[in-house]
Design an enzyme around this catalytic site. Structure first.
Site, PDB file in Angstrom:
ATOM      1  N   ASP A 125      -1.537   0.102  11.904  1.00 17.27           N
ATOM      2  CA  ASP A 125      -2.695  -0.137  11.040  1.00 17.27           C
ATOM      3  C   ASP A 125      -2.633  -0.797   9.812  1.00 17.27           C
ATOM      4  OD1 ASP A 125      -5.207   0.204  10.080  1.00 17.27           O
ATOM      5  OD2 ASP A 125      -5.589   2.216  10.165  1.00 17.27           O
ATOM      6  N   LYS A 152     -10.377  -4.800   2.348  1.00 20.50           N
ATOM      7  CA  LYS A 152      -9.930  -4.556   0.856  1.00 20.50           C
ATOM      8  C   LYS A 152      -9.273  -5.892   0.521  1.00 20.50           C
ATOM      9  CE  LYS A 152     -10.584  -0.360   2.621  1.00 20.50           C
ATOM     10  NZ  LYS A 152     -11.064   0.772   2.149  1.00 20.50           N
ATOM     11  N   TRP A 170      -5.599   8.735   7.530  1.00 20.12           N
ATOM     12  CA  TRP A 170      -6.858   8.373   7.131  1.00 20.12           C
ATOM     13  C   TRP A 170      -7.720   9.119   7.894  1.00 20.12           C
ATOM     14  CZ3 TRP A 170      -9.748   3.930   9.817  1.00 20.12           C
ATOM     15  CH2 TRP A 170     -11.105   3.897   9.443  1.00 20.12           C
TER      16      TRP A 170
HETATM   17  N1  PMP Z   1      -7.383   1.990   8.297  1.00 18.99           N
HETATM   18  C1  PMP Z   1      -7.169   2.681   7.213  1.00 18.99           C
HETATM   19  C2  PMP Z   1      -5.877   3.412   6.899  1.00 18.99           C
HETATM   20  C3  PMP Z   1      -8.091   2.306   6.158  1.00 18.99           C
HETATM   21  O1  PMP Z   1      -7.759   3.001   4.962  1.00 18.99           O
HETATM   22  C4  PMP Z   1      -9.170   1.727   6.559  1.00 18.99           C
HETATM   23  C5  PMP Z   1     -10.465   1.483   5.582  1.00 18.99           C
HETATM   24  N2  PMP Z   1     -10.702   2.789   4.652  1.00 18.99           N
HETATM   25  C6  PMP Z   1      -9.407   1.158   7.640  1.00 18.99           C
HETATM   26  C7  PMP Z   1      -8.389   1.307   8.596  1.00 18.99           C
HETATM   27  C8  PMP Z   1     -10.480   0.405   8.255  1.00 18.99           C
HETATM   28  O2  PMP Z   1     -11.397  -0.063   7.418  1.00 18.99           O
HETATM   29  P1  PMP Z   1     -12.626  -1.019   7.970  1.00 18.99           P
HETATM   30  O3  PMP Z   1     -13.185  -0.567   9.231  1.00 18.99           O
HETATM   31  O4  PMP Z   1     -13.351  -1.096   6.766  1.00 18.99           O
HETATM   32  O5  PMP Z   1     -11.711  -2.125   8.026  1.00 18.99           O
END
Ligand code: PMP
Length: 401
Positions: A213, A249, A132
């Site tokens: 993560d 999500k 990411w």
């Molecule tokens: N880690 C990964 C791999 C992700 O894809 C995302 C969202 N795109 C996140 C962390 C964190 O997203 P958020 O800060 O919206 O929780």
């Protein structure tokens, strides 16, 4: 004259910048497959019914908006650790988990990065290639050195497991190994249960620190437990583990910024110390986290009926993505005359598909076909519907050839 002469224009964000470009496009054909955000079959964003229900109850109770403690909402912190590890996990009963509510996945990762920088200044973080896009930003801004381990093999459009193991093995002892708990972003390729065991062997042997993560729990398979099995396998071995969680999500709470950082420690007394330092890091950054999303999560998880409704809605979302995945595969196979094997689309899981389109090919997708996607060839299937699959297949075939 401005005092800001020395401030150059920053480049647009590689993911969020795609949404900005999409908004500016006036074509009727346009399709936004950039950001990983769930859309309905009508391609509209939607709030989960169970979230609306929880919010209604919260409003009726007339709760106040007092500050939360630095570590966040206690009922949320309990619920989030239970969801991650399983409520009857011995590490929870033994008080070995330090949990802090933080600013969704990103904020939780950033807090952990600050902790690593402060207490493990000589350690580096190993991240998958690719990963990411924001992971590198997070560690760069926290001044934590990182390097990449092999992950994606373009020849097989699958996992380069040998390369992954070799790179993790070759890294200096005591490195932090960042792993995607499930539904690897951007590739959609996860290790098998046997491969997770082997990874745990190597990580344990090298005294590395596993750092998960978990941004898609429940979204990959439709099952919260199954999607947490990678993390639980490491915890079961008695290892100390970092885990960042996000509810963007799986509960659709993107803008509420709700998530947590969990550190599973070898003893309760260690967890207390770790937690105290995480709080100390959070205080000067943002003092305390927002309450609304925390209450939604705690209420949904704490009520058996709502918890059941959430799981159903999550299965529906995961199911809709599986349907478009299948339809895209069928369309590509029916239309493509080149004999290319498209089965990788079906073997990838989660929100994304890593198409293998390179940068100029991805540019063609956008410039000619009005399909917005990140330049690494990733498309978000959560932004696709059945009606657009054939159009997307035409665009992909045209861009490859
Ligand atoms: N880690 C990964 C791999 C992700 O894809 C995302 C969202 N795109 C996140 C962390 C964190 O997203 P958020 O800060 O919206 O929780």
């Amino acid at each position: 004259a401005s005092r800001f002469e020395g401030v150059p224009m920053a480049p647009p964000d590689p993911i969020l910048g795609v949404s900005e470009a999409f908004k500016a496009d006036t074509s009727d054909l346009k399709l936004n497959l950039g950001v990983g955000a769930y859309r309905t079959e009508e391609l509209q964003p939607a709030v989960l019914n169970v979230v609306k229900k929880a919010e209604k109850l919260m409003l009726e109770k007339g709760e106040n908006k007092e500050y939360l403690p630095i570590e966040g909402f206690a009922a949320f912190n309990k619920a989030t650790a239970d969801l991650l590890l399983g409520a009857d996990n011995p590490v929870i009963k033994q008080g070995r988990v330090a949990t802090l509510q933080s600013l969704s996945g990103t904020g939780s990762l950033r807090l952990a990065a600050a902790f690593i920088q402060r207490y493990f200044p000589d350690a580096k973080v190993l991240i998958s290639s690719p990963t990411w896009g924001n992971h590198k930003n997070i560690f760069n801004d926290a001044r934590v050195p990182w390097s990449e381990y092999r992950y994606y093999d373009p020849r097989t459009v699958g996992l380069d497991f040998e390369g992954m193991i070799a790179d993790i093995q070759a890294a200096p002892e005591g490195s932090f190994v960042l792993l995607h708990g499930c539904a690897h972003n951007p590739t959609g390729i996860d290790p098998t249960p046997e491969q997770w065991e082997k990874l745990a062997d190597v990580i344990e042997e090298k005294k590395h620190m596993p750092f998960f993560d978990v941004a898609y729990q429940g979204f990959a398979s439709g099952s919260l437990d199954e999607d947490a099995s990678s993390v639980r396998l490491f915890v079961k071995r008695g290892l100390e583990v970092f885990v960042a969680q996000s509810y963007s999500k799986n509960l659709g709470l993107y803008a509420e910024r709700i998530g947590a950082i969990n550190v599973i420690c070898s003893a309760p007394e260690v967890a207390d110390r770790v937690k105290s330092q995480l709080k100390r890091l959070a205080r000067p950054m943002y003092s305390n986290p927002p309450i609304h999303g925390a209450k939604i999560v705690a209420n949904v998880v704490g009520d058996p009926t709502m918890f059941g409704e959430w799981k159903e809605e999550m299965e529906q979302m995961a199911g809709r993505i599986k349907n478009v995945r299948q339809k895209l595969y069928d369309s590509l196979t029916a239309k493509d005359q080149s004999g290319k094997d498209w089965s990788f689309i079906l073997s990838q899981i989660g929100m994304f598909s890593f198409t293998g389109l390179n940068r100029p090919q991805s540019d063609n997708m956008t410039d000619k076909w009005h399909i917005y996607m990140t330049k690494d060839g990733r498309i978000s299937l959560a932004g696709l519907n059945l009606a657009k699959c054939e159009y997307l297949a035409d665009a992909i075939i045209d861009s490859f050839h």
